[in-house]
Write a protein that holds these residues in place. Structure first.
Motif, PDB file in Angstrom:
ATOM      1  N   THR A 179     -16.784  69.576  23.332  1.00 20.94           N
ATOM      2  CA  THR A 179     -16.793  68.116  23.434  1.00 20.94           C
ATOM      3  C   THR A 179     -17.992  67.619  24.230  1.00 20.94           C
ATOM      4  OG1 THR A 179     -15.395  68.248  25.421  1.00 20.94           O
ATOM      5  CG2 THR A 179     -14.293  67.950  23.293  1.00 20.94           C
ATOM      6  N   ALA A 234     -22.518  67.589  22.558  1.00 16.02           N
ATOM      7  CA  ALA A 234     -23.347  66.466  22.121  1.00 16.02           C
ATOM      8  C   ALA A 234     -23.944  65.802  23.347  1.00 16.02           C
ATOM      9  CB  ALA A 234     -22.508  65.465  21.332  1.00 16.02           C
ATOM     10  N   ASP A 248     -25.529  59.891  22.163  1.00 19.00           N
ATOM     11  CA  ASP A 248     -24.929  59.268  20.988  1.00 19.00           C
ATOM     12  C   ASP A 248     -25.497  59.826  19.692  1.00 19.00           C
ATOM     13  OD1 ASP A 248     -23.387  57.736  22.629  1.00 19.00           O
ATOM     14  OD2 ASP A 248     -24.673  55.957  22.539  1.00 19.00           O
ATOM     15  N   GLU A 278     -26.613  62.923  19.035  1.00 22.90           N
ATOM     16  CA  GLU A 278     -26.018  64.213  18.715  1.00 22.90           C
ATOM     17  C   GLU A 278     -24.539  64.072  18.399  1.00 22.90           C
ATOM     18  OE1 GLU A 278     -27.043  67.004  21.749  1.00 22.90           O
ATOM     19  OE2 GLU A 278     -29.141  67.075  21.115  1.00 22.90           O
ATOM     20  N   ALA A 279     -23.885  63.102  19.022  1.00 25.23           N
ATOM     21  CA  ALA A 279     -22.485  62.838  18.679  1.00 25.23           C
ATOM     22  C   ALA A 279     -22.390  62.362  17.226  1.00 25.23           C
ATOM     23  CB  ALA A 279     -21.907  61.788  19.620  1.00 25.23           C
ATOM     24  N   LYS A 280     -23.325  61.493  16.830  1.00 20.32           N
ATOM     25  CA  LYS A 280     -23.342  61.040  15.431  1.00 20.32           C
ATOM     26  C   LYS A 280     -23.591  62.202  14.487  1.00 20.32           C
ATOM     27  CE  LYS A 280     -24.792  56.181  15.676  1.00 20.32           C
ATOM     28  NZ  LYS A 280     -25.805  55.192  15.235  1.00 20.32           N
ATOM     29  N   ASN A 311     -22.810  65.301  14.880  1.00 20.61           N
ATOM     30  CA  ASN A 311     -21.567  66.067  14.762  1.00 20.61           C
ATOM     31  C   ASN A 311     -20.563  65.359  13.856  1.00 20.61           C
ATOM     32  OD1 ASN A 311     -22.519  68.063  16.472  1.00 20.61           O
ATOM     33  ND2 ASN A 311     -21.618  67.145  18.300  1.00 20.61           N
ATOM     34  N   GLU A 312     -20.491  64.040  14.019  1.00 23.60           N
ATOM     35  CA  GLU A 312     -19.551  63.253  13.217  1.00 23.60           C
ATOM     36  C   GLU A 312     -19.913  63.305  11.734  1.00 23.60           C
ATOM     37  OE1 GLU A 312     -18.324  58.538  12.627  1.00 23.60           O
ATOM     38  OE2 GLU A 312     -19.355  59.187  14.460  1.00 23.60           O
TER      39      GLU A 312
END
Length: 380
Positions: A226, A229, A232, A234-236, A238-239
């Motif tokens: 969790t 990322a 934001d 890298e979070a995107k 992953n998403e």
């Protein structure tokens, strides 16, 4: 999955690799509290996935409470090569007399793991490899048998590590290889591996990158995932299910296939530009996926232009073109110049569909990259 330094050090310490006393902090008061618990002097280190943190102001030494508070206020919240720092590692400073490098990775040319040791630690090892490759000793390992003790000793001696340190460094390298193998890692490094004034060896930094395709075998890393990322973007990624790496440049790169993206990165560099990212949207990308990719790259404030390199195979050129049009038509004004190169299946149809009022269309990859580099230079 790239682990943060504090996460990698947890793994190393559990395997009995010596590490300095440390604690994670997210506020100035926490930094001061942890520094007083550990004992001065301490190092306050930004926890972001970039190299050269020290030169960029992301690592500071503190001799007392005032300096610890100043360091925390300076680092927490700073923009470090495009990453916002929201946590730091407070770590006991090491009184050292020498810095070494040890690492394990995969040598794809040889098709084997390779263990590496150098007495030129504490600096960018890629620069050492380029400027003085003989300064790095290497030993290839047969994965069927693992690292033999004699191999660890050999690469340590080949690197020129002093005899009084050889046994300790060999032990650390052997343990590092075991971690690399057991964790399904792609890279495991300690840079620097510090030699103290008492001839003790301490891992002052830690790198551990895990093959994401093997994470299902490693529930012990679930708690780290969790936090993998970094921001934001890298979070995107992953998403959306993209293969994405943020880089230091300003030319955004999108392609369908890792080899195609790497070629584009190389050409951007060749023509004098600096790549801002690696973004592979995959071989079967359609309109929605392309829209998501453009949304990601436009969200990167470092990007001044975008080059889209698509070779139609599984992905049809007309589908990609529809995705590009759909994404760009959402904007009242295009935030960054976009250059598109389409080739392969339905490439002609795709180029005809593209709205040339929103993008620049180039038939060759070289032409597309050169145009994107020019646009990026104009934006600066």
């Amino acid at each position: 999955m790239r682990l943060h330094e504090f996460q990698a050090k947890d793994v190393f310490a559990e395997a009995d690799i010596p590490t300095p006393p440390s604690a994670l902090a997210t506020t100035v008061d926490e930094v001061v509290e942890q520094a007083e618990r550990i004992g001065y002097p301490v190092a306050v280190k930004a926890q972001v996935h970039v190299g050269g943190r020290g030169k960029a102001g992301g690592i500071k030494l503190a001799e007392d409470e005032e300096e610890a508070r100043d360091a925390a206020e300076s680092i927490l919240g700073m923009d470090l090569k495009g990453y916002q720092v929201d946590k730091v590692l407070v770590e006991g400073a090491v009184d050292f007399k020498n810095e070494l490098y040890v690492g394990v990775t995969m040598d794809r040319g040889e098709g084997k793991p390779v263990a590496m040791v150098s007495t030129q630690g504490g600096v960018n090892i890629e620069e050492v490899a380029e400027e003085n490759p003989d300064a790095i000793a290497r030993e290839h390992i047969d994965p069927a048998f693992g690292m033999h003790p004699y191999q660890a000793r050999k690469v340590v001696y080949d690197a020129g590590v002093p005899k009084e340190l050889a046994r300790g460094v060999s032990s650390v390298l052997t343990t590092l290889y075991d971690i690399w193998e057991d964790s399904d890692a792609s890279d495991a490094e300690i840079n620097p591996l510090m030699v103290t004034t008492d001839d003790e060896i301490i891992a002052a930094d830690a790198v551990l990158n895990i093959d994401e395709d093997a994470l299902f075998r490693h529930p012990e890393f679930a708690e780290y995932e969790t936090e993998a990322a970094e921001n934001d973007l890298e979070a995107k990624a992953n998403e959306y299910g993209f293969d994405y790496v943020r880089l230091d440049g300003n030319v955004g790169i999108i392609g369908n296939g890792a080899g195609l993206v790497m070629t584009t990165l190389d050409l951007v560099d060749y023509y004098g530009g600096k790549p801002a990212n690696f973004l592979d949207i995959g071989g079967g990308a359609k309109a929605e996926r392309v829209t998501n990719a453009l949304d990601m790259v436009f969200s990167d404030e470092n990007v001044d232009s975008v080059v889209f390199n698509i070779f139609g195979g599984i992905t049809r050129g007309d589908e990609v073109a529809k995705g590009i049009n759909t994404a760009l038509e959402q904007f009242d004004e295009i935030p960054k110049p976009v250059v598109v190169r389409l080739a392969g299946t339905n490439a002609v149809e795709g180029r005809e569909i593209l709205n040339d009022e929103l993008v620049t269309v180039e038939e060759t990859l070289e032409g597309a990259v050169q145009r994107a580099v020019e646009y990026a230079e104009d934006e600066q």
